[in-house]
Design a protein around this motif. Structure first.
Motif, short mmCIF file in Angstrom:
data_model
loop_
_atom_site.label_atom_id
_atom_site.label_comp_id
_atom_site.label_asym_id
_atom_site.label_seq_id
_atom_site.Cartn_x
_atom_site.Cartn_y
_atom_site.Cartn_z
N VAL A 178 0.98 -1.11 0.02
CA VAL A 178 -0.01 0.00 -0.12
C VAL A 178 0.85 1.34 -0.28
N LEU A 185 -0.56 3.99 -2.04
CA LEU A 185 -1.91 4.68 -1.23
C LEU A 185 -1.51 5.58 -0.15
N THR A 205 -8.68 10.42 4.48
CA THR A 205 -8.76 9.85 2.82
C THR A 205 -8.10 8.55 2.73
N ILE A 206 -6.91 8.64 3.28
CA ILE A 206 -5.87 7.33 3.55
C ILE A 206 -6.59 6.31 4.24
N LYS A 231 -9.90 5.75 4.68
CA LYS A 231 -10.82 5.26 4.06
C LYS A 231 -10.50 4.20 2.88
N GLN A 232 -9.42 4.54 1.97
CA GLN A 232 -8.85 3.71 1.10
C GLN A 232 -8.43 2.41 1.81
N LYS A 284 -11.36 0.46 2.65
CA LYS A 284 -12.00 -0.44 1.38
C LYS A 284 -11.29 -1.82 1.09
N LEU A 285 -9.74 -1.50 1.14
CA LEU A 285 -9.16 -2.78 0.99
C LEU A 285 -9.43 -3.96 2.02
#
Length: 125
Positions: A76, A79, A90-91, A93-94, A97-98
């Motif tokens: 990551v 990311l 933001t980070i 949330k990503q 999601k993973l």
């Protein structure tokens, strides 16, 4: 000693996150990680309990200090470090999601106790 917490953005308490993802100051330190500590990996291991239940503990790790007995392992770096001005929200949330996508794609990894309590997959909106 690291501590773990469930998070409202995750679909179930069976996916837990380490402080280096849940705390802003910890996540910023990963975002600003020097190149010699990269790549950065999102990794998870399983923690079994005596009652047959289990959790998955997710954490960020540098390539120099990987976890053993992994059930999830993904690079990551881009990311987390790709945008030095990216917000923690933001980070995070990503990253969530993973984790969520992995959980939803692997129903065989859900414990029987999680299934009994209706903690099956719910996709994030």
């Amino acid at each position: 000693m690291a501590w773990y917490t469930s998070h409202k953005a995750l679909i179930t308490e069976y996916l837990c996150i380490e402080q280096n993802i849940s705390l802003n100051e910890e996540l910023v330190s990963w975002r600003d990680m020097p190149k010699d500590y990269q790549p950065i990996r999102l990794q998870a291991y399983i923690n079994h309990y005596q009652d047959g239940d289990y959790d998955y503990f997710f954490s960020l790790h540098s390539a120099k200090n990987p976890l053993t007995n992994l059930v999830f392992d993904e690079d990551v770096t881009t990311l987390v470090c790709g945008n030095s001005k990216a917000s923690c929200a933001t980070i995070r949330k990503q990253l969530f999601k993973l984790m969520n996508d992995w959980w939803c794609a692997n129903p065989e990894r859900h414990s029987s106790k999680a299934k009994e309590q209706g903690k099956a997959c719910q996709n994030l909106q």
